[in-house]
Design an enzyme around this catalytic site. Structure first.
Site, short mmCIF file in Angstrom:
data_model
loop_
_atom_site.label_atom_id
_atom_site.label_comp_id
_atom_site.label_asym_id
_atom_site.label_seq_id
_atom_site.Cartn_x
_atom_site.Cartn_y
_atom_site.Cartn_z
CB CYS A 1 -1.08 -3.32 8.90
SG CYS A 1 0.31 -2.16 8.13
CD GLU B 1 -1.34 -2.27 2.11
OE1 GLU B 1 -0.20 -2.72 2.01
OE2 GLU B 1 -2.08 -2.73 2.88
#
Length: 160
Positions: A83, A55
Site C-alpha cells: 500500500c 512489510e
C-alpha cells in the site's frame, strides 16, 4: 525466477501465520544475499497498531538485524502488493528490489492504483517484480475473506 519463488514461499509461510492469528494473511521477508534478515506478517489487529503491516514488521526486523534503518542491497518479498504507507517505508529504507505476489486493485501502490516505488518524484526508486506465485498468494487472501464473510473468522474490523 526460481530464487524469487523460494523466498515468496517463505513469505507465504509468514502470511499463514497471520491467518492463524485472524489477521489478513499477508507475509513479508527481507533478504540480503542468500539470508533472511527480516520477516513479518500482518499484525494490526492483535497489536492495535495501524502500521503493523507485514512489510513494516519485516523492515523493522531487518533494520534491527543490520543495526541500520537503511537497507540498501536488499530485496523485500511480500505476498500482496504494498500500500502507500508501506511503499513510503520501502523508499525510506532504500530497499533495492521489491517482489510481490498478488495485486491489490484497491490499495496497491506499486502499479495498481499508483506506482510510488518507481516515481520520478520520489528520492529513491526500486526495481519491481510483480506476480510471483500470484495465484497462490491471491488464493490465500480470497479463502480468508470467504471464511470471514461466512462467520468462520474472528477479524470483525478487517477492511476488505
Amino acid at each position: 525466477m526460481e530464487i524469487d519463488k523460494r523466498w515468496m514461499r517463505h513469505a507465504l509461510t509468514q502470511a499463514k501465520r497471520a491467518a492463524e492469528c485472524n489477521e489478513v494473511p499477508v507475509g513479508a521477508v527481507v533478504v540480503l544475499g542468500d539470508e533472511v534478515i527480516g520477516e513479518g506478517y500482518n499484525q494490526p489487529l492483535g497489536t492495535h497498531d495501524p502500521t503493523a503491516h507485514a512489510e513494516i514488521v519485516a523492515l523493522r526486523d531487518a533494520a534491527r538485524h543490520l543495526e541500520n534503518y537503511r537497507l540498501g542491497g536488499t530485496t523485500l518479498y511480500v505476498t500482496l502488493e504494498p500500500c502507500l504507507m508501506c511503499a513510503g517505508a520501502i523508499l525510506q529504507a532504500r530497499i533495492e528490489r521489491v517482489v510481490f505476489g498478488a495485486f491489490d486493485e484497491k490499495a496497491g501502490a506499486v502499479g495498481s492504483t499508483a506506482n510510488l516505488l518507481q516515481s520520478p518524484l520520489a528520492n529513491h526508486q526500486c526495481r519491481v517484480t510483480a506476480g510471483v506465485l500470484g495465484d497462490e498468494c491471491a488464493e490465500l487472501l480470497e479463502r480468508f475473506f470467504v471464511e470471514l464473510r461466512a462467520g468462520n473468522q474472528d477479524a470483525s474490523s478487517v477492511d476488505s
